[in-house]
Design an enzyme around this catalytic site. Structure first.
Site, mmCIF file in Angstrom:
data_model
loop_
_atom_site.group_PDB
_atom_site.id
_atom_site.type_symbol
_atom_site.label_atom_id
_atom_site.label_comp_id
_atom_site.label_asym_id
_atom_site.label_seq_id
_atom_site.Cartn_x
_atom_site.Cartn_y
_atom_site.Cartn_z
ATOM 1 C CB CYS A 141 -3.161 3.999 -5.364
ATOM 2 S SG CYS A 141 -4.450 3.176 -4.407
ATOM 3 C CB CYS B 142 -0.865 -0.042 1.260
ATOM 4 S SG CYS B 142 -1.868 1.437 1.517
#
Ligand code: DGL
Length: 236
Positions: A196, A70
């Site tokens: 992302c 992440c």
């Protein structure tokens, strides 16, 4: 020895998938913190707290190395985690601004990420160092995160990994993708960075929108290679 992965949700399975292709015999554990997703707009302290809770779960499951799959959690928490758990190697992610800036011919690159990532030290240092002579267009595409989570709701990690093999399964999201990407292309961007881990899930749709105009840069394979290198260094 198990390798742990976590993300705010199911996004980081794109990193898990790349890792499994490289290291099919490694045992892996993936934590999707979907109940707290999205992390993107949460305060840094909260992201640190959630990240540490994920790390504790992975350590309980006997993980000896952790991939922070992440960008947002990496930006907020990796320094803290490395300091707090010095015996655990952590592999993190940051938007691939460097290769994008170095390869851009138009001098304009688009970066799609969350607010948390854009505010982080890693992104800003890399941008200052490698993208001095390049215009970097930063775009928060929070709705991509929501849409990807929605598309996988109720599925387990293995089912998500299976779905990932079907390039067409999120094609209905093309209008959502086009709204964000078209302005970047119009502004001259010839590289689009997926900053992302929810966004590689939309890669085939993003590539379709960019076709012939911009290259889409997905860091999943590079992160998986880095995780493999770190793992090899740990083995006796
Ligand atoms: N997948 C996460 C990342 O790579 C963020 C999504 C979220 O906002 O939770 O940044």
């Amino acid at each position: 020895m198990k390798v742990g992965f976590f993300d705010s949700g199911i996004g980081g399975t794109c990193i898990l998938r790349a890792f499994k292709k490289l290291c099919p015999n490694e045992e892996t554990v993936y934590i999707a913190d979907s109940k707290n997703c999205p992390y993107g707009n949460k305060p840094t302290e909260e992201i640190i707290r959630l990240s540490e809770a994920n790390v504790k779960k992975l350590l309980k499951k006997n993980c000896k190395m952790i991939v922070v799959a992440c960008n947002t959690a990496t930006a907020a928490a990796i320094d803290y985690l490395r300091a707090k758990y010095p015996e655990i190697p952590f592999v993190g992610l940051e938007p691939a601004v460097k290769p994008a800036a170095l390869r851009s011919k138009t001098g304009v690159v688009g970066v799609l990420a969350t607010a948390g990532t854009f505010h982080g030290r890693l992104y800003n240092e890399t941008k200052a160092k490698f993208a001095k002579n390049v215009t970097v267009l930063a775009v928060q595409a929070d709705e991509f995160v929501t849409e990807v989570e929605k598309a996988y709701r109720g599925l387990g990690v293995l089912e998500v990994l299976e779905k990932l093999e079907d390039l067409e399964h999120l094609v209905r999201l093309e209008p959502v993708v086009r709204r964000r990407i078209e302005p970047l292309l119009k502004a001259g961007a010839d590289k689009i960075v997926l900053g992302c881990t929810h966004f590689p899930h939309l890669k085939s749709v993003i590539e379709k929108v960019c076709a012939g105009r911009a290259e889409v840069i997905d860091p999943s394979d590079a992160v998986a290679r880095q995780a493999k290198r770190v793992l090899e260094r740990m083995k006796p």
